[in-house]
Motif scaffolding. Structure first.
Motif: not given
Length: 210
Positions: A40-45, A78-83, A87-93, A195-197
């Motif tokens: 899971a990706i939490l809202p950033f502080n 989330y958009t970046f990781l989904l795109r 390339d990743y070994t897990v899924e993101f909620q 996020v991209e950078q």
């Protein structure tokens, strides 16, 4: 001509490459993430401050802006990781599901008072990706544009920022990985740019990269 200059500034200005970064990896990282399937990706502080408080500063409006940016960085991540999911070994909620579950549990505004393993249990995930973003604004956007036009190039620096990305194990709450980066912000900086950078810098060290 003025419109052309402004357009070029908005397109060209982003986050400075002149930044410091630090990476921490727990000795348990490799063994623990082998068991991770969903993260899971939490809202950033998020915290926005000013070197010199602007005229008409409204504390409540500033807090609203921080909350908006918090969710915006989460969504961009989330958009970046989904795109780049292949390339990743897990899924993101899905972050909408994450935020709804956090709200139902009554901890949306109490994430700093809840342990990561408690959060993971509520969300039903194996790992929790979170972090913080703090920025100190030193110059207005208008001032940044004026400086870039007067002195040439695409300087336009409006402030400085620090971004921290963390990964905690879902079962124990232990910190497995941490990435810290400082940067200069400019008038064209968006959360997608941020996020991209960041991910471009961290890609080789991101725990779930195949």
């Amino acid at each position: 001509m003025k419109k052309t200059i402004l357009s070029l500034l908005i397109i060209a200005l982003g986050f400075s490459a002149n930044a410091q970064k630090q990476i921490f990896e727990s000795p348990k990282l490799s063994s623990e993430i082998k068991n991770h399937k969903t993260v899971a990706i939490l809202p950033f502080n998020t915290k926005i401050t000013y070197k010199k408080q602007p005229k008409g500063f409204n504390a409540e409006a500033n807090r609203d802006q921080e909350k908006t940016m918090s969710k915006s960085i989460q969504s961009s991540m989330y958009t970046f990781l989904l795109r780049k999911g292949k390339d990743y070994t897990v899924e993101f909620q899905d972050v909408d599901k994450t935020n709804i579950l956090l709200k139902k549990a009554g901890i949306s505004d109490k994430l700093d008072e809840t342990t990561k393993d408690e959060i993971a249990k509520i969300l039903g995930v194996d790992g929790v990706l979170g972090g913080s973003f703090e920025t100190e604004q030193t110059k207005s956007e208008a001032g940044a544009i004026a400086s870039a036009v007067l002195f040439g190039g695409f300087g336009g620096k409006t402030g400085t920022g620090t971004l921290t990305l963390t990964l905690n194990n879902g079962t124990t709450g232990d910190l497995l990985w941490r990435f810290f980066k400082t940067m200069d912000a400019s008038i064209a900086s968006s959360t997608d740019d941020l996020v991209e950078q960041m991910m471009r810098k961290v890609s080789r060290n991101f725990p779930y990269t195949k």
